[in-house]
Design an enzyme around this catalytic site. Structure first.
Site, short mmCIF file in Angstrom:
data_model
loop_
_atom_site.label_atom_id
_atom_site.label_comp_id
_atom_site.label_asym_id
_atom_site.label_seq_id
_atom_site.Cartn_x
_atom_site.Cartn_y
_atom_site.Cartn_z
N TYR A 57 0.81 -1.22 0.00
CA TYR A 57 0.00 0.00 0.00
C TYR A 57 0.85 1.26 0.00
O TYR A 57 0.42 2.32 -0.49
CB TYR A 57 -0.96 0.00 1.19
N LEU A 73 -10.37 -3.42 4.51
CA LEU A 73 -9.67 -4.47 5.24
C LEU A 73 -10.41 -4.78 6.54
O LEU A 73 -11.39 -4.12 6.88
CB LEU A 73 -8.24 -4.01 5.56
N HIS A 78 -7.75 -1.02 10.03
CA HIS A 78 -8.28 0.27 9.57
C HIS A 78 -7.43 1.46 9.99
O HIS A 78 -7.11 2.32 9.17
CB HIS A 78 -9.71 0.47 10.09
N LYS A 96 -16.78 -0.02 7.64
CA LYS A 96 -17.19 -0.07 9.04
C LYS A 96 -16.62 -1.34 9.68
O LYS A 96 -16.30 -2.30 8.97
CB LYS A 96 -18.71 -0.01 9.15
N ASP A 183 -20.00 -6.29 13.73
CA ASP A 183 -20.29 -6.66 12.35
C ASP A 183 -21.60 -6.04 11.88
O ASP A 183 -21.65 -5.31 10.89
CB ASP A 183 -20.35 -8.18 12.23
N TYR A 187 -24.19 -0.83 11.95
CA TYR A 187 -25.15 -0.23 11.04
C TYR A 187 -26.38 0.29 11.78
O TYR A 187 -26.85 1.40 11.54
CB TYR A 187 -25.60 -1.25 10.00
#
Length: 375
Positions: A57, A73, A78, A96, A183, A187
């Site tokens: 990267y 990733l 992150h 997320k 996970d 949201y």
């Protein structure tokens, strides 16, 4: 609209989904991909006509023709990748949750402020039609004084790997930081924070559960050490409260959708089972001493708003919004701040479970430690 030149780091399941969506967004131009699996990276590049492929990267970040980087990733990667990209002068769009720990999330937001670059987090529930309808009712004052929200997420048996899909990286604290809460819960909690208009946590309690049977061989292979069911209760500064139910696996045939209640009205969002909608949006209030339960045609709402409102396409998805914000057509929603508060709540629930008691915001922050994996 000037094209936004993008580099994508990670071309696994999520990375490929991002590439597919960029392909349909005018003004989005993916110019490079990076993955330690060179074969996967080249296949993705060939499929979407991407000219440059990297396995390191740092080499990709050295390019001066990339405006923004998309980090796809696992959670604990992150922070290092995002901070490196920000310091390389790139805007960053990150999957997320924000990071594997609150401490790492803080470092990401600080790096964005220090570099003056934009940081956007993938919170796709903010762009759902039901979220837009709920926000319109709330902004119009139809709920009155909001005092409580309920964040619900449901799968019957949908634990990654052990229930037949996904990889072991989702089921290990070392790579994911947590289970259902990080996970799926990200949201639903973020959606609630956005609609409630609160991010300042005061105190909370949480309980993490793993009680259901699973295939023994897959349990051993997965190293399953995260929760399949998360339960919590949060109190925010000012008194607004939120309760949380997030299940990867639970013996029920479904649960109600998330909801928000206020002094003059309430909203129930659609319920979902493993991502498939099973309920509808509804608005509840009292008019002329009559209790009304109302439905909304969300599709007609969406058509009208696209016809009547400038830049409505900027809210079609998280990536549409990201590109539009970089084009300076709209102001970027505070997804990084919402994601950080969501992460604080998640970490607070884990800490509360470990200590067996309610915990305060300052205590959560003081106990948070970096889980970042340097690569």
């Amino acid at each position: 609209m000037q094209p936004i030149r993008i580099g994508v780091i990670g071309v696994g399941i999520i990375g490929k989904a991002h590439l597919q969506q960029y392909a349909g967004i005018p003004g989005a131009k993916v110019v490079a991909v990076c993955d330690i699996n060179e074969q996967e990276a080249r296949q993705a590049a060939d499929l979407y006509g991407i000219p440059h492929v990297y396995t390191d990267y740092k080499d990709m970040l050295a390019r001066d023709d990339i405006d923004a980087v998309d980090v796809c990733l696992h959670n604990n990667f992150h922070a290092p990748l995002t901070i490196a990209a920000l310091r390389a002068g790139k805007h960053v769009y990150c999957e997320k949750p924000l990071a594997g720990s609150y401490a790492d999330g803080i470092s990401m937001l600080e790096a964005a402020r220090e570099t003056g670059r934009k940081l956007h987090i993938q919170l796709n529930t903010l762009y759902k039609k039901e979220t837009k309808a709920a926000k319109a009712l709330i902004d119009d004052g139809q709920l009155g004084r909001i005092f409580h929200g309920r964040s619900n997420g449901f799968r019957r048996r949908g634990r990654p790997y052990v229930d037949g899909f996904g990889t072991v990286h989702f089921t290990r604290k070392s790579s994911a930081g947590g289970g259902a809460l990080l996970d799926m819960g990200v949201y639903h909690i973020a959606q609630m924070l956005y609609l409630l208009g609160v991010t300042e946590v005061e105190r909370m309690t949480g309980r993490m559960i793993q009680e259901m049977d699973m295939d023994l061989q897959r349990r051993d292979e997965s190293g399953f050490d995260v929760e399949e069911l998360a339960l919590g209760f949060v109190t925010f500064k000012g008194g607004v409260t939120l309760d949380i139910f997030e299940a990867w696996a639970v013996h029920l045939d479904g649960i109600e959708g998330s909801s928000i209640v206020g002094s003059q009205g309430g909203i129930r969002l659609p319920s979902y089972h493993s991502g498939e909608q099973t309920g509808s949006f509804s608005f509840h209030t009292t008019v002329a001493d009559l209790d009304l339960n109302s439905t909304v045609d969300l599709n007609r709402m969406d058509i009208r708003w696209h016809r009547m409102r400038a830049n409505e396409d900027a809210y079609d998805s998280s990536q549409h919004h990201w590109v539009a914000a970089l084009q300076e057509r709209v102001e970027l929603l505070p997804t990084a701040e919402i994601a950080l508060a969501t992460l604080l709540i998640s970490e607070g629930m884990y800490l509360s479970h470990t200590l067996g008691r309610e915990v305060a915001m300052d205590e959560i922050a003081a106990n948070s430690r970096s889980l970042a994996v340097q690569i």
